[in-house]
Design a protein around this motif. Sequence first.
Motif, PDB file in Angstrom:
ATOM      1  N   LYS A  38       0.842  -1.208   0.000  1.00 42.64           N
ATOM      2  CA  LYS A  38       0.000   0.000   0.000  1.00 42.64           C
ATOM      3  C   LYS A  38       0.878   1.261   0.000  1.00 42.64           C
ATOM      4  CE  LYS A  38      -4.221   1.071  -0.428  1.00 42.64           C
ATOM      5  NZ  LYS A  38      -5.072   1.773   0.493  1.00 42.64           N
ATOM      6  N   GLY A  39       1.995   1.182   0.710  1.00 42.33           N
ATOM      7  CA  GLY A  39       2.920   2.323   0.742  1.00 42.33           C
ATOM      8  C   GLY A  39       3.400   2.639  -0.661  1.00 42.33           C
ATOM      9  N   LYS A  40       3.706   1.589  -1.418  1.00 42.79           N
ATOM     10  CA  LYS A  40       4.199   1.771  -2.792  1.00 42.79           C
ATOM     11  C   LYS A  40       3.097   2.378  -3.675  1.00 42.79           C
ATOM     12  CE  LYS A  40       6.464  -0.716  -6.541  1.00 42.79           C
ATOM     13  NZ  LYS A  40       5.590  -1.136  -7.625  1.00 42.79           N
ATOM     14  N   GLU A  41       1.913   1.773  -3.530  1.00 41.49           N
ATOM     15  CA  GLU A  41       0.772   2.215  -4.361  1.00 41.49           C
ATOM     16  C   GLU A  41       0.446   3.700  -4.123  1.00 41.49           C
ATOM     17  OE1 GLU A  41      -2.481  -0.646  -3.822  1.00 41.49           O
ATOM     18  OE2 GLU A  41      -3.829   1.109  -3.953  1.00 41.49           O
ATOM     19  N   VAL A  42       0.391   4.090  -2.847  1.00 44.02           N
ATOM     20  CA  VAL A  42       0.042   5.482  -2.530  1.00 44.02           C
ATOM     21  C   VAL A  42       1.168   6.421  -2.994  1.00 44.02           C
ATOM     22  CG1 VAL A  42      -0.535   7.102  -0.679  1.00 44.02           C
ATOM     23  CG2 VAL A  42      -1.466   4.793  -0.612  1.00 44.02           C
ATOM     24  N   MET A  43       2.405   5.978  -2.814  1.00 44.10           N
ATOM     25  CA  MET A  43       3.537   6.818  -3.250  1.00 44.10           C
ATOM     26  C   MET A  43       3.500   7.015  -4.763  1.00 44.10           C
ATOM     27  SD  MET A  43       5.992   8.552  -1.958  1.00 44.10           S
ATOM     28  CE  MET A  43       7.270   9.558  -2.698  1.00 44.10           C
ATOM     29  N   GLU A  44       3.122   5.977  -5.493  1.00 40.56           N
ATOM     30  CA  GLU A  44       3.013   6.109  -6.959  1.00 40.56           C
ATOM     31  C   GLU A  44       2.005   7.210  -7.311  1.00 40.56           C
ATOM     32  OE1 GLU A  44       4.055   1.472  -8.145  1.00 40.56           O
ATOM     33  OE2 GLU A  44       1.969   2.108  -7.963  1.00 40.56           O
ATOM     34  N   SER A  45       0.890   7.221  -6.580  1.00 38.51           N
ATOM     35  CA  SER A  45      -0.129   8.237  -6.882  1.00 38.51           C
ATOM     36  C   SER A  45       0.367   9.630  -6.478  1.00 38.51           C
ATOM     37  CB  SER A  45      -1.469   7.887  -6.225  1.00 38.51           C
ATOM     38  OG  SER A  45      -1.389   8.103  -4.848  1.00 38.51           O
ATOM     39  N   PHE A  46       1.124   9.731  -5.398  1.00 37.41           N
ATOM     40  CA  PHE A  46       1.698  11.036  -4.996  1.00 37.41           C
ATOM     41  C   PHE A  46       2.656  11.529  -6.085  1.00 37.41           C
ATOM     42  CE2 PHE A  46       1.531  10.173  -0.081  1.00 37.41           C
ATOM     43  CZ  PHE A  46       0.192  10.476  -0.069  1.00 37.41           C
ATOM     44  N   ILE A  47       3.473  10.622  -6.589  1.00 37.79           N
ATOM     45  CA  ILE A  47       4.475  11.005  -7.604  1.00 37.79           C
ATOM     46  C   ILE A  47       3.767  11.538  -8.854  1.00 37.79           C
ATOM     47  CG2 ILE A  47       6.261  10.056  -9.161  1.00 37.79           C
ATOM     48  CD1 ILE A  47       7.152   8.252  -6.793  1.00 37.79           C
ATOM     49  N   ALA A  63       0.822  12.823  -9.074  1.00 37.93           N
ATOM     50  CA  ALA A  63       0.126  14.084  -8.794  1.00 37.93           C
ATOM     51  C   ALA A  63       1.088  15.253  -8.579  1.00 37.93           C
ATOM     52  CB  ALA A  63      -0.749  13.913  -7.566  1.00 37.93           C
ATOM     53  N   GLU A  64       2.331  14.971  -8.298  1.00 41.56           N
ATOM     54  CA  GLU A  64       3.295  16.040  -7.992  1.00 41.56           C
ATOM     55  C   GLU A  64       4.402  16.096  -9.042  1.00 41.56           C
ATOM     56  OE1 GLU A  64       2.903  18.346  -5.753  1.00 41.56           O
ATOM     57  OE2 GLU A  64       1.168  17.468  -4.740  1.00 41.56           O
ATOM     58  N   GLN A  65       4.012  16.409 -10.263  1.00 42.48           N
ATOM     59  CA  GLN A  65       4.957  16.593 -11.384  1.00 42.48           C
ATOM     60  C   GLN A  65       5.981  15.461 -11.473  1.00 42.48           C
ATOM     61  OE1 GLN A  65       6.777  20.502 -11.157  1.00 42.48           O
ATOM     62  NE2 GLN A  65       4.868  21.386 -10.431  1.00 42.48           N
ATOM     63  N   ALA A  73       8.768   2.783  -5.367  1.00 40.24           N
ATOM     64  CA  ALA A  73       7.996   3.647  -6.288  1.00 40.24           C
ATOM     65  C   ALA A  73       8.873   4.784  -6.816  1.00 40.24           C
ATOM     66  CB  ALA A  73       6.774   4.202  -5.560  1.00 40.24           C
ATOM     67  N   ILE A  74       9.693   5.351  -5.950  1.00 39.62           N
ATOM     68  CA  ILE A  74      10.569   6.472  -6.352  1.00 39.62           C
ATOM     69  C   ILE A  74      11.560   5.981  -7.417  1.00 39.62           C
ATOM     70  CG2 ILE A  74      12.368   8.080  -5.550  1.00 39.62           C
ATOM     71  CD1 ILE A  74      10.927   7.997  -2.738  1.00 39.62           C
ATOM     72  N   LYS A  75      12.126   4.805  -7.173  1.00 38.03           N
ATOM     73  CA  LYS A  75      13.109   4.257  -8.130  1.00 38.03           C
ATOM     74  C   LYS A  75      12.447   3.977  -9.475  1.00 38.03           C
ATOM     75  CE  LYS A  75      15.243   1.004  -5.528  1.00 38.03           C
ATOM     76  NZ  LYS A  75      16.296   0.128  -5.019  1.00 38.03           N
ATOM     77  N   GLU A  76      11.234   3.399  -9.407  1.00 34.01           N
ATOM     78  CA  GLU A  76      10.527   3.083 -10.663  1.00 34.01           C
ATOM     79  C   GLU A  76      10.161   4.343 -11.443  1.00 34.01           C
ATOM     80  OE1 GLU A  76       7.360   0.281  -9.803  1.00 34.01           O
ATOM     81  OE2 GLU A  76       8.823  -1.146  -8.998  1.00 34.01           O
ATOM     82  N   ALA A  77      10.062   5.478 -10.732  1.00 30.67           N
ATOM     83  CA  ALA A  77       9.755   6.745 -11.415  1.00 30.67           C
ATOM     84  C   ALA A  77      11.033   7.394 -11.947  1.00 30.67           C
ATOM     85  CB  ALA A  77       9.038   7.687 -10.452  1.00 30.67           C
ATOM     86  N   GLY A  78      12.160   6.718 -11.785  1.00 35.97           N
ATOM     87  CA  GLY A  78      13.433   7.229 -12.307  1.00 35.97           C
ATOM     88  C   GLY A  78      14.087   8.265 -11.409  1.00 35.97           C
ATOM     89  N   LEU A  79      13.668   8.307 -10.145  1.00 40.73           N
ATOM     90  CA  LEU A  79      14.265   9.275  -9.213  1.00 40.73           C
ATOM     91  C   LEU A  79      15.099   8.538  -8.167  1.00 40.73           C
ATOM     92  CD1 LEU A  79      11.066  11.448  -8.749  1.00 40.73           C
ATOM     93  CD2 LEU A  79      13.146  12.176  -9.937  1.00 40.73           C
ATOM     94  N   LYS A  80      15.935   9.313  -7.463  1.00 43.33           N
ATOM     95  CA  LYS A  80      16.819   8.690  -6.466  1.00 43.33           C
ATOM     96  C   LYS A  80      16.294   8.906  -5.048  1.00 43.33           C
ATOM     97  CE  LYS A  80      21.364   8.513  -8.616  1.00 43.33           C
ATOM     98  NZ  LYS A  80      21.173   9.130  -9.943  1.00 43.33           N
TER      99      LYS A  80
END
Length: 312
Positions: A189-198, A200-202, A224-231
């Motif tokens: 759930k932490g991953k899922e919610v973080m994906e939605s935050f990412i 929604a926030e550019q 989720a952060i790593k999958e979005a290409g961020l560190k």
Amino acid sequence: LAAAVATAFCGMAQAAPLVVGFSQIGSESGWRSAETKVSKLEAEKRGITLKIADAQQKQENQIKAIRSFIAQGVDAIFIAPVVATGWAPVLTEAKEAKIPVFLLDRTIEVSDPSLYTAAVASDSVHEGKVAGDWLVKEEGGKPCNVVELQGTVGASVALNRKKGFADALAAAPNIKIVRSQSGDFTRSKGKEVMESFIKAEQNGKNICAVYAHNDDMAIGAIQAIKEAGLKPGSQIKVVSIDGVPDIYKAMLNGESNASVELTPNMAGPAFDALIAMKKDGTQPPKFIQTKSTLVLPDAAQKQYDMKKDMGY
Ligand code: AHR
């Protein structure tokens, strides 16, 4: 027979081992599984028979388990209460049956505090404050948008960790919580919610840090952060609570920045209080507080090794 009579007359009859029923929440996080494991070990050390009922994160299952422990006539009931409210009726039944109740790691809201004997827990408002103070210091006045992953809705620790963090941020107008949602204390759930935050926030570019109410949600967020290409750990800082081995691994990889350690040994102090009560009626303090310590990457290896030795 002679020996039995002599024993009885000398008042040396061996007391039957204490039987404790523990209504555990479930296994939603690494910390929770460690608590279950440590509780079994602590019971064994003291020769206590521990019966554990897994509630699969549902209060109704906890209430059923408590009723069953009352019917079995256990010597005490331990409860890790999934949410803070709704306990008065079943605790009244335990009180009427004269069974002492100990709360472990979370607290409850009841108008009659005599419904439980004692709570063994950390100060969870303080935990949130420690996490927030760390971020305020880390950012040193720079603007920072934070996203928050809350624990289970209605859980005392989720409410308190939210409050403590907000209290710390009150002194830092540069830091703002831009999104806050429950991730139910689980990794997925932490991953899922973080994906939605990412999203929604550019694509995460508008996020400076994530504050997770537990390490498991932080680990999901890191993914989720790593999958979005961020560190994680640098482009998006990560601060959380628990001190599970996986968060120390993440710190060693530079992907997590801070975690407030929560001991999984809540049962040990509760067993000791129960033994003292049974021995000579010693009444334990209402709140038996465990420590909350901030762990940073420089101490991660030592903490990781220690936790592994504890059998995490
Ligand atoms: O009540 C303690 C919390 O419950 C822990 O921080 C979390 O990991 C668990 O699920």
